[in-house]
Design a protein around this motif. Sequence first.
Motif, short mmCIF file in Angstrom:
data_model
loop_
_atom_site.label_atom_id
_atom_site.label_comp_id
_atom_site.label_asym_id
_atom_site.label_seq_id
_atom_site.Cartn_x
_atom_site.Cartn_y
_atom_site.Cartn_z
N ALA A 156 14.43 -15.69 18.55
CA ALA A 156 15.56 -15.44 17.64
C ALA A 156 15.52 -14.01 17.12
CB ALA A 156 15.51 -16.42 16.47
N VAL A 157 16.72 -13.42 16.96
CA VAL A 157 16.85 -12.06 16.44
C VAL A 157 17.42 -12.15 15.03
CG1 VAL A 157 17.97 -9.82 16.74
CG2 VAL A 157 17.21 -11.12 18.74
N TYR A 158 16.85 -11.35 14.12
CA TYR A 158 17.26 -11.40 12.71
C TYR A 158 17.85 -10.07 12.28
CZ TYR A 158 14.73 -15.78 12.62
OH TYR A 158 14.32 -17.08 12.89
N GLY A 159 18.95 -10.17 11.51
CA GLY A 159 19.57 -8.98 10.99
C GLY A 159 18.88 -8.50 9.72
N GLN A 160 19.25 -7.31 9.28
CA GLN A 160 18.64 -6.71 8.09
C GLN A 160 19.74 -6.03 7.28
OE1 GLN A 160 14.54 -5.02 8.31
NE2 GLN A 160 15.57 -3.07 7.85
N ALA A 161 19.66 -6.16 5.96
CA ALA A 161 20.67 -5.58 5.08
C ALA A 161 20.00 -4.71 4.03
CB ALA A 161 21.51 -6.67 4.43
N GLU A 162 20.77 -3.79 3.45
CA GLU A 162 20.28 -2.93 2.38
C GLU A 162 21.23 -3.01 1.19
OE1 GLU A 162 19.45 1.06 3.42
OE2 GLU A 162 18.09 0.55 5.08
N GLU A 163 20.65 -2.93 0.02
CA GLU A 163 21.44 -2.95 -1.22
C GLU A 163 20.81 -1.95 -2.18
OE1 GLU A 163 24.67 -4.40 -3.47
OE2 GLU A 163 24.06 -5.10 -1.46
N THR A 164 21.64 -1.07 -2.73
CA THR A 164 21.15 -0.12 -3.72
C THR A 164 21.28 -0.73 -5.11
OG1 THR A 164 21.80 1.76 -2.35
CG2 THR A 164 21.41 2.18 -4.69
N LEU A 165 20.16 -0.77 -5.81
CA LEU A 165 20.14 -1.37 -7.14
C LEU A 165 20.26 -0.30 -8.21
CD1 LEU A 165 17.28 -4.00 -6.67
CD2 LEU A 165 19.72 -4.23 -6.17
N GLU A 166 20.64 -0.74 -9.39
CA GLU A 166 20.75 0.16 -10.53
C GLU A 166 19.80 -0.30 -11.63
OE1 GLU A 166 24.79 0.27 -11.81
OE2 GLU A 166 25.58 0.94 -9.85
N GLU A 167 19.52 0.63 -12.53
CA GLU A 167 18.66 0.30 -13.66
C GLU A 167 19.31 -0.84 -14.46
OE1 GLU A 167 17.23 2.47 -17.72
OE2 GLU A 167 17.15 3.64 -15.84
N SER A 172 0.81 -1.22 0.00
CA SER A 172 0.00 0.00 0.00
C SER A 172 0.84 1.27 0.00
CB SER A 172 -0.92 0.00 1.23
OG SER A 172 -0.16 -0.14 2.42
N ASP A 173 2.09 1.20 0.47
CA ASP A 173 2.95 2.38 0.51
C ASP A 173 3.76 2.56 -0.77
OD1 ASP A 173 4.68 0.30 0.77
OD2 ASP A 173 5.48 0.86 2.73
N GLY A 174 3.48 1.76 -1.79
CA GLY A 174 4.19 1.86 -3.05
C GLY A 174 5.41 0.97 -3.14
N GLU A 175 5.81 0.33 -2.05
CA GLU A 175 6.94 -0.58 -2.10
C GLU A 175 6.48 -1.96 -2.59
OE1 GLU A 175 8.88 -0.58 1.68
OE2 GLU A 175 9.30 1.58 1.64
N THR A 176 7.44 -2.81 -2.84
CA THR A 176 7.14 -4.14 -3.37
C THR A 176 7.72 -5.20 -2.45
OG1 THR A 176 7.22 -3.31 -5.64
CG2 THR A 176 7.40 -5.69 -5.34
N ARG A 219 11.95 -5.96 0.80
CA ARG A 219 11.09 -4.83 0.44
C ARG A 219 11.88 -3.94 -0.50
NH1 ARG A 219 6.49 -3.72 4.17
NH2 ARG A 219 6.41 -1.66 3.18
N TYR A 220 11.31 -3.68 -1.66
CA TYR A 220 11.98 -2.82 -2.65
C TYR A 220 11.33 -1.45 -2.63
CZ TYR A 220 13.57 -0.91 -7.10
OH TYR A 220 14.11 -0.11 -8.06
N ARG A 221 12.18 -0.41 -2.43
CA ARG A 221 11.70 0.98 -2.40
C ARG A 221 12.03 1.62 -3.74
NH1 ARG A 221 14.58 2.00 3.48
NH2 ARG A 221 13.11 0.73 4.71
N PRO A 222 11.06 1.84 -4.58
CA PRO A 222 11.33 2.34 -5.93
C PRO A 222 11.88 3.76 -5.94
CG PRO A 222 8.97 2.29 -5.51
CD PRO A 222 9.61 1.59 -4.36
N GLN A 223 11.54 4.59 -4.95
CA GLN A 223 12.01 5.97 -4.95
C GLN A 223 13.54 6.04 -4.92
OE1 GLN A 223 9.94 4.62 -2.82
NE2 GLN A 223 8.02 5.83 -2.64
N THR A 224 14.18 5.14 -4.18
CA THR A 224 15.64 5.16 -4.01
C THR A 224 16.32 3.93 -4.60
OG1 THR A 224 15.44 4.11 -1.84
CG2 THR A 224 15.45 6.53 -1.91
N ARG A 225 15.55 3.07 -5.23
CA ARG A 225 16.04 1.78 -5.75
C ARG A 225 16.75 0.99 -4.63
NH1 ARG A 225 18.49 4.59 -10.40
NH2 ARG A 225 17.06 4.53 -12.18
N THR A 226 16.21 1.02 -3.44
CA THR A 226 16.83 0.35 -2.30
C THR A 226 16.11 -0.97 -2.02
OG1 THR A 226 17.43 2.48 -1.33
CG2 THR A 226 17.47 0.55 0.13
N LEU A 227 16.91 -2.00 -1.83
CA LEU A 227 16.38 -3.31 -1.44
C LEU A 227 16.73 -3.53 0.02
CD1 LEU A 227 15.09 -5.96 -2.76
CD2 LEU A 227 17.41 -6.89 -2.60
#
Length: 481
Positions: free
Chosen positions: A391-402, A283-287, A348-356
């Motif tokens: 259990a505790v889970y980590g989280q990572a970010e990756e910037t994607l390119e076109e 609903s927030d535009g992310e995927t 979760r993919y954020r299209p505004q910043t191409r962030t995964l």
Amino acid sequence: MPSHLSADHPAAQPPGRGSVDALITQTRRLKGEVDAVRRDAQGDGTDLHGRWQRALCDLALHQLNDVGAHLTELRDGPPAVETAPVSPAPRGDALLSRVGSAEWNLLTDEADWSAELYQILGRDPAAPPLTLDELPSLVLEEDRPTLTAMVTDCLVDARPIDGEFRIVRPHGEVRTVHMMGEPVLDSDGGTAAMWAVLRDVSELRRSQRTVRATRDSLQRHRHLAQTEHRLTAELQEAVLPPRRGSLRLPHQGRPCLDIAAHHLPAGASSPIGGTWYDALELSDGETLLSVGDLTGQGPAVASTMAMMLGALRGMAMAGTQPAQLMSWLNQLLDSGVQPALAGAVCCRYRPQTRTLVWAQAGHPAPLLFREGTGRRLSAPGGVLLGATSGAVYGQAEETLEEGDLLLLYTDGLVPRGWESPRCPSETESGGRPADATPLLDLAPRFHAAPTARDCVRIVVEEFGTGDREDDACVLVARVTP
């Protein structure tokens, strides 16, 4: 015993001794081969197919024993007249002791039994043979009408005898006897006597019952497995989203994802597991992008998978980030009635910043392909879902390119021991983990593919053939303008 004479059956000439010896040799050789097959089929008794094989072999051995004994008697001729009493043979004696003969003279009311018949019926060899009127006293009460009907048809209508009944030996042991015979006619064509061969077929019938029981059990097991396989497949098909083309976001001018996915079922002989893939516009535009694999197979596992996928979608729609989402899924599995483990990747993919933004739970990390080369993303910490409480889970970010291509997959996608002429060895690949190597070496083909669906088709062509042990999922997402 008097010879068996019948007015309408001339005496047959006995076969040559050499030809019978050859048949005996062939029978012995065949018995050895069947016995070898039976030993190969040995198991712990829990395998229905193995039990069925052993039962069939037992039945074949019983029948070959009978054939061998009959051929031996045919070669050696009629047995010599016994001059001394013969003790009843214990169970397990040579098969010849399970075949006897008798003749009942209707004119004198006398009976003549062979020594083998005394053994079959458990009678004292010193006792006189039973007459036709006395014979039913040895037979189970419910089988007496069968014996009476056979004897009556033979004596009155001159019909051959061919039937079975059960007898009770002196110590209460019940045995099954097969009786074959025919009337002995006098010169005027009347019935003067009745001649019969009686055979103990108890072990043979027991083997046949075992074969029938195991065959029926095997058929029921197969029917149940087929039903479970169909129900699991229907449930999985109903839950998993269909293959997707481009997923367009509502805001123009932002990069979007071209998404395609495919489920590769296990072989026809393997039960369906609890693998899933998911791609959902939030609903927030992310995927939301997700793949996972629940341990086990069958309808119960597919039902748990459907429950987890529903929970995952609901929490993602509420804005839950991947690491927190994994923690709650872990709590959901840990508190379930049936213990279960699952590996999963949630992005979760954020299209505004191409962030995964992504997290994983004991699962292969996503693969990122860029400009014709591929690499595995560095995975944050995370254990299998359901493995431990809190259990505790980590989280990572990756910037994607076109033009970047993201590939998510489950463990069973690349079969164990997979070798492809397109894939270099592990050393040549720079020491990459062996399970990802075949996928990473598809990078040039992915780079040339115009759409995500074409990339999925490449994966299916490479790994979708053959009878795989586990079902698997693959999801491809390409960043497009």
